[in-house]
Write a protein that holds these residues in place. Structure first.
Motif, PDB file in Angstrom:
ATOM      1  N   ALA A 137     -11.506  -1.010  -1.285  1.00 16.86           N
ATOM      2  CA  ALA A 137     -10.735  -1.247  -0.065  1.00 16.86           C
ATOM      3  C   ALA A 137     -10.813  -0.042   0.861  1.00 16.86           C
ATOM      4  CB  ALA A 137      -9.284  -1.555  -0.420  1.00 16.86           C
ATOM      5  N   ILE A 138     -10.726   1.143   0.292  1.00 16.52           N
ATOM      6  CA  ILE A 138     -10.868   2.359   1.107  1.00 16.52           C
ATOM      7  C   ILE A 138     -12.278   2.453   1.676  1.00 16.52           C
ATOM      8  CG2 ILE A 138     -10.847   4.886   1.051  1.00 16.52           C
ATOM      9  CD1 ILE A 138      -8.743   4.692  -1.184  1.00 16.52           C
ATOM     10  N   THR A 164      -1.649   6.902   0.405  1.00 18.00           N
ATOM     11  CA  THR A 164      -2.953   6.424   0.876  1.00 18.00           C
ATOM     12  C   THR A 164      -2.938   6.178   2.379  1.00 18.00           C
ATOM     13  OG1 THR A 164      -3.411   5.407  -1.270  1.00 18.00           O
ATOM     14  CG2 THR A 164      -4.698   4.634   0.601  1.00 18.00           C
ATOM     15  N   ASN A 212      -9.324  -0.696  -5.704  1.00 16.60           N
ATOM     16  CA  ASN A 212      -8.720  -0.074  -4.523  1.00 16.60           C
ATOM     17  C   ASN A 212      -9.655   0.924  -3.850  1.00 16.60           C
ATOM     18  OD1 ASN A 212      -6.455  -1.590  -4.804  1.00 16.60           O
ATOM     19  ND2 ASN A 212      -5.145   0.043  -5.582  1.00 16.60           N
ATOM     20  N   TYR A 213     -10.578   1.481  -4.606  1.00 16.97           N
ATOM     21  CA  TYR A 213     -11.576   2.341  -3.967  1.00 16.97           C
ATOM     22  C   TYR A 213     -12.437   1.517  -3.015  1.00 16.97           C
ATOM     23  CZ  TYR A 213     -15.506   5.539  -3.357  1.00 16.97           C
ATOM     24  OH  TYR A 213     -16.486   6.340  -2.807  1.00 16.97           O
ATOM     25  N   TRP A 265      -6.645  -4.600  -1.452  1.00 13.91           N
ATOM     26  CA  TRP A 265      -5.831  -3.586  -2.129  1.00 13.91           C
ATOM     27  C   TRP A 265      -4.900  -4.244  -3.149  1.00 13.91           C
ATOM     28  CZ3 TRP A 265      -6.034   1.663  -1.803  1.00 13.91           C
ATOM     29  CH2 TRP A 265      -4.998   2.391  -2.413  1.00 13.91           C
ATOM     30  N   ARG A 266      -4.808  -3.610  -4.328  1.00  9.95           N
ATOM     31  CA  ARG A 266      -3.953  -4.119  -5.394  1.00  9.95           C
ATOM     32  C   ARG A 266      -2.799  -3.143  -5.605  1.00  9.95           C
ATOM     33  NH1 ARG A 266      -8.542  -6.421  -9.654  1.00  9.95           N
ATOM     34  NH2 ARG A 266      -9.414  -7.964  -8.196  1.00  9.95           N
ATOM     35  N   SER A 267      -1.610  -3.594  -5.289  1.00  4.36           N
ATOM     36  CA  SER A 267      -0.430  -2.737  -5.325  1.00  4.36           C
ATOM     37  C   SER A 267      -0.200  -2.185  -6.733  1.00  4.36           C
ATOM     38  CB  SER A 267       0.789  -3.527  -4.862  1.00  4.36           C
ATOM     39  OG  SER A 267       1.932  -2.707  -4.837  1.00  4.36           O
ATOM     40  N   LEU A 298      -5.972  -2.382   4.639  1.00  2.00           N
ATOM     41  CA  LEU A 298      -6.263  -2.174   3.222  1.00  2.00           C
ATOM     42  C   LEU A 298      -5.841  -3.389   2.391  1.00  2.00           C
ATOM     43  CD1 LEU A 298      -5.216   1.568   2.927  1.00  2.00           C
ATOM     44  CD2 LEU A 298      -7.548   0.648   2.862  1.00  2.00           C
ATOM     45  N   LYS A 299      -4.680  -3.968   2.718  1.00  2.00           N
ATOM     46  CA  LYS A 299      -4.232  -5.168   2.001  1.00  2.00           C
ATOM     47  C   LYS A 299      -5.252  -6.289   2.157  1.00  2.00           C
ATOM     48  CE  LYS A 299      -0.587  -8.680   1.965  1.00  2.00           C
ATOM     49  NZ  LYS A 299       0.684  -9.125   2.587  1.00  2.00           N
ATOM     50  N   VAL A 302       0.862  -1.196   0.000  1.00  2.00           N
ATOM     51  CA  VAL A 302       0.000   0.000   0.000  1.00  2.00           C
ATOM     52  C   VAL A 302       0.893   1.240   0.000  1.00  2.00           C
ATOM     53  CG1 VAL A 302      -1.874   1.208   1.155  1.00  2.00           C
ATOM     54  CG2 VAL A 302      -1.739  -1.281   1.278  1.00  2.00           C
ATOM     55  N   TRP A 345      -6.859   4.215  -7.160  1.00  2.00           N
ATOM     56  CA  TRP A 345      -8.201   4.009  -6.598  1.00  2.00           C
ATOM     57  C   TRP A 345      -9.278   4.332  -7.621  1.00  2.00           C
ATOM     58  CZ3 TRP A 345     -11.610   8.054  -6.730  1.00  2.00           C
ATOM     59  CH2 TRP A 345     -11.049   9.345  -6.905  1.00  2.00           C
TER      60      TRP A 345
END
Length: 410
Positions: A302-303, A114, A299-300, A225-227, A220-221, A110, A231
């Motif tokens: 995940a947030i 972020t 990733n959005y 979350w995708r590194s 988040l991971k 991450v 987002w």
């Protein structure tokens, strides 16, 4: 254990000398809470000490349906959370903690921007972590109002953390709903997700910045979350676009949005780095078709899972973009009275104070005293609606107005 009438609880009760008596202030529910805490391994004497001064706080019940993420216009919400001060402070934190953040990024995938954005939105980088005693709030919510089962489980999770030595009960404070620490974890999330980022053998999200930031990245991971992926991206929708196609749950491949006439916010072709044409994306129109538009990716989500509100997730996402060096949104919000950042709010308070209003500290926090003063000034100006809102229009009106003694406040 005694069962007290609801009226007595609502009026508030004085602290009592033992935990058994204090828990009895929560009636039959208090009995159940004590039994459940003991069943999960709590020691009676320790539990008695922890609850010695805990009495109901019925004021938290009114906050269950008053969360700002769902009540505040999004242009006010983002103006307060993604202002110049928070961006400048965030960039300073990035510089101060660069080795730590680089290590976290390497371990969890991450990016630092972020992680620091979550820190900034949740607690203003550790400055504002809540003032309500956690045990009091959670015990009250576990025994009153809706969602009692949820808050009961959170209270028991908090007691387990205390028993395990991660936390000390003394002085433990947080939000009215039980979130606490530098990045505001709920107790059950803390138990599952928190990590020891500084290697001292404890998971302390209250006092340890490394623990808090590493735990946020871990959250988040584990939320998918995708590194290396963004987002989302601000976009522009074509004229006559059917707004019914928008919504976080209405996903289409990126290429399909391009075919529908969606472009980048500057009008350029819809291409997004690290996102393939077949990647699912959702279109968000948080203020309707006349306001800013966003295409959001995995990733959005995940947030969003951190706190399930679009305005909250957009605050973190757009703050992260500003910390990366971005200039903010391209499209304007559909209002003639945009919200204010903290510097402008302090200026507004100073103008009110100069006009004789007693508003307390000039701190950029809009409380009841400031709202009363704003209503008085709005009435003086002859505005049809004196709502006490702190916006650009009233700030400019007071800048332009000659100093005057305040009218009697109503």
């Amino acid at each position: 254990m005694r069962i007290l009438p609801l009226l007595a609880l609502a009026c508030g009760l004085a602290a009592v000398p033992s935990a058994k008596a204090a828990l009895a202030d929560f009636g039959r529910c208090g009995t159940g809470l004590r039994e459940a805490a003991l069943a999960q391994g709590g020691q009676p004497e320790r539990l008695d000490r922890v609850f010695a001064d805990v009495v109901p706080d019925m004021s938290v019940l009114s906050l269950l349906d008053a969360q700002p993420e769902f009540k505040t216009p999004i242009w006010d919400y983002l103006a307060a959370l993604v202002d110049t001060q928070r961006v400048d402070d965030g960039r300073a934190r990035l510089a101060a903690h660069r080795p730590l953040l680089d290590g976290i990024a390497a371990q969890y995938g991450v990016d630092p921007f972020t992680v620091v954005a979550v820190w900034g939105v949740e607690s203003d980088y550790g400055r504002i972590t809540g003032k309500r005693p956690l045990l009091q709030s959670l015990a009250t919510l576990a025994c009153n109002g809706r969602r009692q089962a949820f808050f009961r489980s959170e209270l028991l999770a908090l007691l387990k953390l205390i028993d395990n030595g991660d936390l000390a009960a003394e002085g433990l404070v947080g939000s009215w709903a039980g979130a606490f620490g530098q990045t505001q974890f709920m107790p059950s999330t803390y138990a599952r997700i928190a990590v020891d980022g500084d290697g001292d053998g404890r998971r302390d999200l209250v006092a340890s910045v490394p623990d808090a930031l590493a735990s946020t990245a871990n959250y988040l991971k584990r939320s998918g979350w995708r590194s290396g992926q963004p987002w989302g991206v601000e976009v522009r929708i074509p004229a006559g676009f059917d707004a019914a196609q928008a919504g976080r749950g209405k996903r289409r491949p990126l290429a399909a949005w391009r075919t529908a006439g969606v472009t980048r916010a500057d009008g350029g072709a819809l291409q997004v780095a690290a996102i393939s044409d077949d990647s699912p994306a959702a279109l968000l129109l948080p203020a309707g078709a006349a306001g800013p538009a966003f295409l959001v990716f995995r990733n959005y989500d995940a947030i969003y899972s951190y706190n399930a509100a679009e305005s909250y997730a957009l605050a973190i996402a757009t703050l992260a973009d500003r910390l990366r060096g971005g200039n903010g949104l391209v499209a304007a919000w559909p209002t003639d009275d945009p919200g204010l950042g903290r510097a402008e709010r302090r200026e507004l308070q100073a103008l009110l104070s100069a006009r004789g209003h007693d508003i307390g500290a000039i701190d950029g926090l809009i409380g009841d005293a400031t709202r009363r003063a704003l209503r008085t000034e709005q009435q003086r100006l002859g505005w049809p609606s004196a709502d006490g809102r702190a916006g650009t229009r009233i700030l400019q009106a007071l800048r332009d107005a000659a100093p005057a003694s305040p009218a009697p406040e109503r």
